[in-house]
Write a protein that holds these residues in place. Structure first.
Motif, PDB file in Angstrom:
ATOM      1  N   CYS A 163      -4.784  -5.072  -1.768  1.00  0.00           N
ATOM      2  CA  CYS A 163      -4.115  -3.815  -2.136  1.00  0.00           C
ATOM      3  C   CYS A 163      -4.484  -3.328  -3.529  1.00  0.00           C
ATOM      4  O   CYS A 163      -3.791  -2.469  -4.088  1.00  0.00           O
ATOM      5  CB  CYS A 163      -2.599  -4.003  -2.052  1.00  0.00           C
ATOM      6  SG  CYS A 163      -1.993  -4.684  -0.497  1.00  0.00           S
ATOM      7  N   LYS A 220       0.827  -1.210   0.000  1.00  0.00           N
ATOM      8  CA  LYS A 220       0.000   0.000   0.000  1.00  0.00           C
ATOM      9  C   LYS A 220       0.858   1.256   0.000  1.00  0.00           C
ATOM     10  O   LYS A 220       0.433   2.306  -0.494  1.00  0.00           O
ATOM     11  CB  LYS A 220      -0.938  -0.010   1.200  1.00  0.00           C
ATOM     12  CG  LYS A 220      -2.113  -0.962   1.050  1.00  0.00           C
ATOM     13  CD  LYS A 220      -3.075  -0.884   2.219  1.00  0.00           C
ATOM     14  CE  LYS A 220      -4.290  -1.775   1.984  1.00  0.00           C
ATOM     15  NZ  LYS A 220      -5.242  -1.741   3.125  1.00  0.00           N
ATOM     16  N   HIS A 226      -4.505   0.321  -4.499  1.00  0.00           N
ATOM     17  CA  HIS A 226      -3.239   1.024  -4.284  1.00  0.00           C
ATOM     18  C   HIS A 226      -2.199   0.679  -5.353  1.00  0.00           C
ATOM     19  O   HIS A 226      -1.151   1.329  -5.423  1.00  0.00           O
ATOM     20  CB  HIS A 226      -2.668   0.669  -2.905  1.00  0.00           C
ATOM     21  CG  HIS A 226      -3.481   1.168  -1.757  1.00  0.00           C
ATOM     22  ND1 HIS A 226      -4.628   0.543  -1.332  1.00  0.00           N
ATOM     23  CD2 HIS A 226      -3.317   2.251  -0.955  1.00  0.00           C
ATOM     24  CE1 HIS A 226      -5.130   1.201  -0.299  1.00  0.00           C
ATOM     25  NE2 HIS A 226      -4.355   2.233  -0.058  1.00  0.00           N
TER      26      HIS A 226
END
Length: 341
Positions: free
Chosen positions: A298, A269, A301
């Motif tokens: 994630c 992240k 991100h």
């Protein structure tokens, strides 16, 4: 408790861990092919039978099923056996004992019995052993509920993790990368890869210490890219990152199960990019699990797709061993691809 430090390679660190646990716990016993008088094919148990006796460190017949089966019985009756399987390639005859007995004993008995057994085994390439002495079967064991899987990358971690594994009340598979048994690998690169990790390669405490299972090691902190790896590949990755000048965050997973999901998620992240590197074959390798985990946790991100650099989906070659390894060229190419996206 740790005391003074001493220059040790991984073999010496493992030997020290076994020696300490034999001294600390009378229930610890070592068993395996040629581990007693001879001290093991890689000398990991050298001198331990002479020091602790033939009832604590003893040779077994060439029967992996028998070695692990006996270990399960010993563990159920209160001992803490540490069987050695001479090469990870030979662990398959004992797979049923590990999966059907060791991994399930605590649950099948509703907690009445435990199986505090640590199975040590050299794994991976590095000795031109080909298909029968060079396999990396870690993903098989991470798929089995009830078994913990450990792969150290340096002497300091090897000793601390092995002590923690022996003290754990569940069965543990402890894979030792033989390519780095005796120090930074040679014969392939012009120079050793330094540093091994955040700890000096040779600075291993002589006394007792343990490293918590399930916690990744932060080898290098960075902001541009997360690299998830373990074992021998930690050193290859470090060299490539240093030569490319990439601001990479390198995580040495150390324990594949339990896995430090929080550390992985936090790093990815932060960087937005992720590369997974391991020596085992690509298809159904542990890297596939890591890539799926990163995507699930994630996704929003990520600035680029997760990439994997692994061994090839072929039988392990004898003469082409160094071409089979994920090497600097393939790793650098993957990094360049991720950073362009």
């Amino acid at each position: 408790m740790m005391g003074d430090t001493k220059t040790m390679n991984m073999i010496e660190a493992i030997n020290s861990a076994l020696d300490i646990m034999l001294e600390r716990d009378p229930d610890v016993v070592l068993m395996g092919e040629d581990i007693g008088y001879f001290g093991g094919v890689f000398r990991a148990t050298a001198g331990l039978q002479a020091k602790h006796g033939k009832t604590r460190v003893f040779d077994t017949p060439i029967s992996e099923c028998g070695i692990i089966g006996a270990g399960v019985g010993m563990a159920a009756y209160g001992l803490r056996p540490v069987p050695e399987i001479q090469f990870a390639d030979y662990i398959y005859p004992g797979l049923d004992q590990l999966v059907s007995e060791a991994a399930r004993l605590r649950y099948r008995s509703a907690g009445d019995f435990i199986c505090p057994m640590t199975v040590r085994s050299p794994f991976g390439g590095g000795i031109f052993g080909g298909q029968t002495h060079s396999q990396s079967p870690e993903s098989l064991f991470t798929h089995v509920c009830g078994i913990k899987t450990i792969v150290p990358s340096n002497p300091y971690d090897a000793k601390g993790l092995l002590i923690a594994a022996i003290e754990d009340n569940d069965p543990v598979i402890f894979f030792e990368p033989k390519r780095i048994y005796n120090g930074p690998f040679s014969g392939y690169y012009d120079r050793p890869v330094e540093p091994w990790s955040k700890h000096e390669a040779s600075a291993v405490p002589e006394g007792y210490y343990r490293i918590e299972l399930g916690k990744a090691g932060v080898v290098r902190e960075g902001e541009a890219l997360t690299i998830l790896t373990y074992g021998t590949m930690v050193h290859v990755v470090q060299m490539v990152v240093a030569e490319m000048g990439i601001d990479a965050d390198i995580l040495d997973l150390r324990t594949l199960l339990p896995l430090d999901v929080e550390a992985i998620e936090r790093s990815v992240k932060n960087t937005g990019r992720c590369l997974v590197v391991h020596e085992a074959t690509r298809t159904s390798g542990f890297g596939a699990e890591l890539a799926a985990l990163v995507q699930e946790r994630c996704f929003y991100h990520l600035e680029a797709p997760v990439e994997r650099v692994t061994g090839f989906d072929t039988p392990y070659p004898h003469s082409l061993e160094w071409a089979y390894f994920p090497g600097p060229v393939r790793i650098a190419s993957a990094i360049e691809k991720i950073m362009k996206d």
